[in-house]
Design a protein around this motif. Sequence first.
Motif, PDB file in Angstrom:
ATOM      1  N   ILE A 298      -3.476  -4.730  -3.359  1.00 16.56           N
ATOM      2  CA  ILE A 298      -2.823  -3.430  -3.221  1.00 16.56           C
ATOM      3  C   ILE A 298      -3.868  -2.451  -2.683  1.00 16.56           C
ATOM      4  O   ILE A 298      -5.071  -2.641  -2.879  1.00 16.56           O
ATOM      5  CB  ILE A 298      -2.233  -2.895  -4.549  1.00 16.56           C
ATOM      6  N   HIS A 299      -3.403  -1.433  -1.965  1.00 17.56           N
ATOM      7  CA  HIS A 299      -4.353  -0.403  -1.546  1.00 17.56           C
ATOM      8  C   HIS A 299      -3.687   0.947  -1.419  1.00 17.56           C
ATOM      9  O   HIS A 299      -2.482   1.060  -1.235  1.00 17.56           O
ATOM     10  CB  HIS A 299      -5.135  -0.786  -0.290  1.00 17.56           C
ATOM     11  N   ALA A 300      -4.526   1.965  -1.568  1.00 14.12           N
ATOM     12  CA  ALA A 300      -4.041   3.338  -1.555  1.00 14.12           C
ATOM     13  C   ALA A 300      -5.235   4.256  -1.352  1.00 14.12           C
ATOM     14  O   ALA A 300      -6.381   3.839  -1.430  1.00 14.12           O
ATOM     15  CB  ALA A 300      -3.365   3.668  -2.885  1.00 14.12           C
ATOM     16  N   GLY A 301      -4.904   5.500  -1.102  1.00 22.24           N
ATOM     17  CA  GLY A 301      -5.944   6.509  -1.125  1.00 22.24           C
ATOM     18  C   GLY A 301      -6.752   6.596   0.154  1.00 22.24           C
ATOM     19  O   GLY A 301      -6.612   5.784   1.067  1.00 22.24           O
TER      20      GLY A 301
ATOM     21  N   MET B  98       0.823  -1.210   0.000  1.00 21.66           N
ATOM     22  CA  MET B  98       0.000   0.000   0.000  1.00 21.66           C
ATOM     23  C   MET B  98       0.853   1.253   0.000  1.00 21.66           C
ATOM     24  O   MET B  98       2.053   1.219   0.248  1.00 21.66           O
ATOM     25  CB  MET B  98      -0.939  -0.002   1.220  1.00 21.66           C
ATOM     26  N   THR B  99       0.199   2.364  -0.326  1.00 24.35           N
ATOM     27  CA  THR B  99       0.820   3.670  -0.153  1.00 24.35           C
ATOM     28  C   THR B  99      -0.256   4.640   0.309  1.00 24.35           C
ATOM     29  O   THR B  99      -1.450   4.308   0.312  1.00 24.35           O
ATOM     30  CB  THR B  99       1.506   4.153  -1.446  1.00 24.35           C
TER      31      THR B  99
ATOM     32  N   SER C  22      -3.548  -7.887  -8.992  1.00 21.81           N
ATOM     33  CA  SER C  22      -3.940  -7.801  -7.578  1.00 21.81           C
ATOM     34  C   SER C  22      -5.370  -7.292  -7.467  1.00 21.81           C
ATOM     35  O   SER C  22      -5.910  -6.694  -8.393  1.00 21.81           O
ATOM     36  CB  SER C  22      -3.036  -6.822  -6.825  1.00 21.81           C
ATOM     37  N   ARG C  23      -5.932  -7.503  -6.297  1.00 22.73           N
ATOM     38  CA  ARG C  23      -7.236  -6.933  -5.998  1.00 22.73           C
ATOM     39  C   ARG C  23      -6.993  -5.589  -5.316  1.00 22.73           C
ATOM     40  O   ARG C  23      -6.041  -5.428  -4.559  1.00 22.73           O
ATOM     41  CB  ARG C  23      -7.971  -7.896  -5.079  1.00 22.73           C
ATOM     42  N   LEU C  24      -7.890  -4.634  -5.606  1.00 17.42           N
ATOM     43  CA  LEU C  24      -7.727  -3.275  -5.065  1.00 17.42           C
ATOM     44  C   LEU C  24      -8.603  -3.064  -3.829  1.00 17.42           C
ATOM     45  O   LEU C  24      -9.799  -3.355  -3.847  1.00 17.42           O
ATOM     46  CB  LEU C  24      -8.106  -2.248  -6.149  1.00 17.42           C
ATOM     47  N   LEU C  25      -7.969  -2.561  -2.774  1.00 21.88           N
ATOM     48  CA  LEU C  25      -8.723  -2.112  -1.596  1.00 21.88           C
ATOM     49  C   LEU C  25      -8.618  -0.590  -1.522  1.00 21.88           C
ATOM     50  O   LEU C  25      -7.603  -0.023  -1.929  1.00 21.88           O
ATOM     51  CB  LEU C  25      -8.149  -2.708  -0.305  1.00 21.88           C
ATOM     52  N   LEU C  26      -9.654   0.042  -1.000  1.00 14.99           N
ATOM     53  CA  LEU C  26      -9.643   1.498  -0.815  1.00 14.99           C
ATOM     54  C   LEU C  26      -9.936   1.789   0.645  1.00 14.99           C
ATOM     55  O   LEU C  26     -10.663   1.039   1.287  1.00 14.99           O
ATOM     56  CB  LEU C  26     -10.682   2.149  -1.731  1.00 14.99           C
ATOM     57  N   ARG C  27      -9.376   2.878   1.154  1.00 12.96           N
ATOM     58  CA  ARG C  27      -9.389   3.092   2.607  1.00 12.96           C
ATOM     59  C   ARG C  27     -10.085   4.387   3.021  1.00 12.96           C
ATOM     60  O   ARG C  27      -9.437   5.315   3.497  1.00 12.96           O
ATOM     61  CB  ARG C  27      -7.946   3.112   3.122  1.00 12.96           C
ATOM     62  N   PRO C  28     -11.384   4.474   2.889  1.00  9.88           N
ATOM     63  CA  PRO C  28     -12.056   5.694   3.344  1.00  9.88           C
ATOM     64  C   PRO C  28     -12.187   5.751   4.868  1.00  9.88           C
ATOM     65  O   PRO C  28     -12.474   4.748   5.511  1.00  9.88           O
ATOM     66  CB  PRO C  28     -13.440   5.590   2.699  1.00  9.88           C
ATOM     67  N   GLY C  29     -11.971   6.936   5.397  1.00 10.34           N
ATOM     68  CA  GLY C  29     -12.186   7.171   6.821  1.00 10.34           C
ATOM     69  C   GLY C  29     -13.250   8.238   7.006  1.00 10.34           C
ATOM     70  O   GLY C  29     -14.429   7.952   7.267  1.00 10.34           O
TER      71      GLY C  29
END
Length: 389
Positions: free
Chosen positions: A210-213, A172-173, A236-243
């Motif tokens: 992978i994840h980012a953002g 991730m980044t 890869s599968r993409l994950l996204l990280r909303p808070g």
Amino acid sequence: MTTSSPTRPTWAEIPRSALRANYGILRRRAERAGAEVVAIIKANAYGHGAAEALATLAADGCGWFAVTSLDEARVLAPQLAGQRMLVLSGLFIGEAAEVVETGFTPVLGSLQQLGWLSATTPQSRDKTPLLLHLEIDTGMARQGIPWDDSRALAAFAERLAEHPQLRLEGVMTHFASPEDTHSPQTGQQINRFRAALATLQQHGCVPPLIHAGNSASLFEADQLAALCNIAQQSGSRLLLRPGIALYGYGPHATERGLQPVLSWKTRITALRTIAEGEGVSYNATFRATRTTRIALLPVGYADGYNRLLSNRGEVLVRGERAPIAGRVTMDQTMIDVTNIAVAAIGDEVVLLGQLGSDRITADDLAAHTGTIAYEVLCGVGARVPRVWV
Ligand SMILES: *Cc1c(COP(=O)(O)O)cnc(C)c1O
């Protein structure tokens, strides 16, 4: 109510329906991009209450959560039933053994952290391998292996390969300016992320995820497309990280259909009338210019009601706005209700939230105190009970 429930009339009200509605919007956006949401519930779910947030979102099918530290993860562990828990700040010294035992997923940011893990994880054991993630620093300069440090990336890949019980599941980044559509920085970070993934691949590391953002990334079409593209390229599968979007904030939150989740309320506990010329609160920074009716609120800066709101902030009572009179004190705050003749002891007062057609948002409070909605929400004090409804 048990006898140990708080009885001081200051509380945060948190409707599950609002959190669920926001999550639904984010999940649908992610799904349309072939991605999955990691619900960020660090810092006690941005002040809302991590245990309740986890329970609510898990019931709606959220399979990934993230907190900042093992300390935050540990107390939530009994609630996990198959959901994954990312620990974003990786490992602090002395934590490796517990992480290996508990099966949280640390996001490692250095070779040193990998060293701690491999020293603690038996080379062969009956258990399934420990899944870990790696952060690439593409421009935050906060944590992670620098994207262009090929030697460190190679060393990371080699040390992992030597350890059969450690498995790299994700890379991730984190973006520094994802909500700033005019900044070229996100595009640059995405290119750097791609380069780092290529370096890892050269050394035999192809992460399944992978994840980012952050919240903004779900709504910025270019960012989302670029991330989908990277995921496709690396298989890869993409994950996204909303808070913050989960809690109803962030840029264009309203246009995006998101609703603020948390309301912060109190009640008038005393009223007095003071003569023209009299002062209110410490150092009399408010002076009555007429006969003035002052109401007392049992909330102060020890509850996270910022002292910079003194003589600046407003509250909602009886469908009207009342200004704060004088300094916010540690435990109490006074408001001027001269124009609200019906104001009475026991009246509900909204510090943050909606009353009738009027509303005070965390952005409004942040504007008075020179900060951002994030800090306002995280700053609602531990002394304020969270009431989930
Ligand atoms: C806090 C955090 C997020 C969530 O950011 P929001 O701006 O609240 O959406 C995502 N990723 C990481 C690494 C974070 O620390």
